[in-house]
Enzyme design. Structure first.
Site, PDB file in Angstrom:
ATOM      1  N   GLY A  44      -4.662  10.357  -3.483  1.00 50.95           N
ATOM      2  CA  GLY A  44      -3.563   9.446  -3.772  1.00 50.95           C
ATOM      3  C   GLY A  44      -3.653   8.688  -5.081  1.00 50.95           C
ATOM      4  O   GLY A  44      -2.630   8.339  -5.671  1.00 50.95           O
ATOM      5  N   ASP A 103      -4.595  -0.890   2.764  1.00 60.53           N
ATOM      6  CA  ASP A 103      -3.851  -1.200   3.984  1.00 60.53           C
ATOM      7  C   ASP A 103      -4.788  -1.941   4.941  1.00 60.53           C
ATOM      8  O   ASP A 103      -4.915  -3.162   4.868  1.00 60.53           O
ATOM      9  CB  ASP A 103      -3.316   0.107   4.570  1.00 60.53           C
ATOM     10  CG  ASP A 103      -2.441  -0.094   5.795  1.00 60.53           C
ATOM     11  OD1 ASP A 103      -1.982  -1.220   6.023  1.00 60.53           O
ATOM     12  OD2 ASP A 103      -2.218   0.893   6.533  1.00 60.53           O
ATOM     13  N   VAL A 153       5.006   3.774   2.551  1.00 59.37           N
ATOM     14  CA  VAL A 153       5.571   4.133   1.250  1.00 59.37           C
ATOM     15  C   VAL A 153       5.027   5.478   0.779  1.00 59.37           C
ATOM     16  O   VAL A 153       3.929   5.880   1.156  1.00 59.37           O
ATOM     17  CB  VAL A 153       5.274   3.043   0.191  1.00 59.37           C
ATOM     18  CG1 VAL A 153       5.865   1.707   0.610  1.00 59.37           C
ATOM     19  CG2 VAL A 153       3.772   2.900  -0.050  1.00 59.37           C
TER      20      VAL A 153
HETATM   21  P1  5GP Z   1      -7.044   1.661   4.491  1.00 62.60           P
HETATM   22  O1  5GP Z   1      -8.423   2.144   4.718  1.00 62.60           O
HETATM   23  O2  5GP Z   1      -6.963   0.491   3.549  1.00 62.60           O
HETATM   24  O3  5GP Z   1      -6.319   1.418   5.765  1.00 62.60           O
HETATM   25  O4  5GP Z   1      -6.258   2.880   3.950  1.00 62.60           O
HETATM   26  C1  5GP Z   1      -6.052   3.173   2.670  1.00 62.60           C
HETATM   27  C2  5GP Z   1      -5.494   4.580   2.605  1.00 62.60           C
HETATM   28  O5  5GP Z   1      -4.526   4.831   3.638  1.00 62.60           O
HETATM   29  C3  5GP Z   1      -4.752   4.745   1.313  1.00 62.60           C
HETATM   30  O6  5GP Z   1      -5.601   5.168   0.295  1.00 62.60           O
HETATM   31  C4  5GP Z   1      -3.688   5.756   1.680  1.00 62.60           C
HETATM   32  O7  5GP Z   1      -4.204   7.053   1.536  1.00 62.60           O
HETATM   33  C5  5GP Z   1      -3.398   5.482   3.141  1.00 62.60           C
HETATM   34  N1  5GP Z   1      -2.204   4.609   3.291  1.00 62.60           N
HETATM   35  C6  5GP Z   1      -2.160   3.311   3.684  1.00 62.60           C
HETATM   36  N2  5GP Z   1      -0.895   2.824   3.683  1.00 62.60           N
HETATM   37  C7  5GP Z   1      -0.109   3.847   3.261  1.00 62.60           C
HETATM   38  C8  5GP Z   1       1.299   3.978   3.023  1.00 62.60           C
HETATM   39  O8  5GP Z   1       2.125   3.067   3.184  1.00 62.60           O
HETATM   40  N3  5GP Z   1       1.723   5.202   2.590  1.00 62.60           N
HETATM   41  C9  5GP Z   1       0.876   6.254   2.376  1.00 62.60           C
HETATM   42  N4  5GP Z   1       1.411   7.390   1.953  1.00 62.60           N
HETATM   43  N5  5GP Z   1      -0.449   6.155   2.598  1.00 62.60           N
HETATM   44  C10 5GP Z   1      -0.943   4.973   3.024  1.00 62.60           C
HETATM   45 MG    MG Z   2      -6.207   6.523  -0.901  1.00 61.70          MG
END
Ligand code: 5GP
Ligand code: MG
Ligand code: MG
Length: 179
Positions: A44, A103, A153
């Protein structure tokens, strides 16, 4: 066409370019004499990283990691797994982690801890997007492009089921796409 799947544009190509430029300038000051290792989180972060480093007129190195915390869908599984590790020894290095979005915070808190264990000299984070309402563990980025609401998103690297990474902007999908 792919773009017909988008309900609403959150950040346009121009807004992304402007923000990336701003962040690149700031990071160039901070990392001027540090020869940082810029660590991109696959897949990403790649469009953002690619634009960001072009705004940094300093010596730096790049490497990439692939970690998974999400499956194909839109909710977090809560697990962090290393799918591809760095090629570079981070001991004594100033690391700048480049992420697409924070996130829950799990991915980055795992990585930051791991890099400390590997004796990096410093570890900082630049994320294009931050979704503070999604947080499950405490995690603060050092540089944030934009705050986003608690919505899923896509675009500019962010996927839904591996699609839409090549959108030149960030947007919200029409609900029927994931129903
Ligand atoms: P975390 O470990 O902070 O929950 O997740 C981060 C990863 O989750 C990001 O690098 C991404 O790949 C995915 N992610 C979190 N929120 C979104 C979102 O709204 N859209 C997309 N496409 N991926 C997300
Ligand atoms: Mg990511
Ligand atoms: Mg994904």
């Amino acid at each position: 066409m792919m773009q017909n799947d988008i309900e609403r544009v959150l950040f346009s190509r121009e807004e992304l370019a402007q923000k990336t430029n701003e962040l690149g300038q700031q990071l160039s000051v901070e990392y001027k004499e540090k020869n940082p290792l810029v660590v991109g989180i696959l897949k990403g972060a790649t469009p953002f990283l690619s634009d960001l480093v072009k705004e940094m007129d300093i010596y730096l190195e790049m490497d990439f990691m692939d970690v998974s915390s999400y499956g194909g869908g839109i909710t977090s599984s809560g697990e962090v797994k290393i799918l591809k590790d760095l090629d570079t020894n981070v001991e004594g290095r100033d690391l700048l982690i480049v992420e697409d979005i924070i996130d829950s915070g799990r991915t980055l808190s795992y990585l930051v801890e791991m890099f400390r264990y590997r004796k990096a000299k410093s570890v900082k984070i630049v994320t294009l997007l931050d979704k503070p309402e999604g947080r499950v563990v405490e995690m603060k980025a050092d540089y944030v492009g934009f705050l986003v609401p608690n919505e899923f998103v896509v675009g500019y690297g962010l996927d839904y089921d591996e699609r839409y990474r090549n959108l030149p902007y960030i947007g919200i999908l029409k609900p029927e796409i994931y129903q």
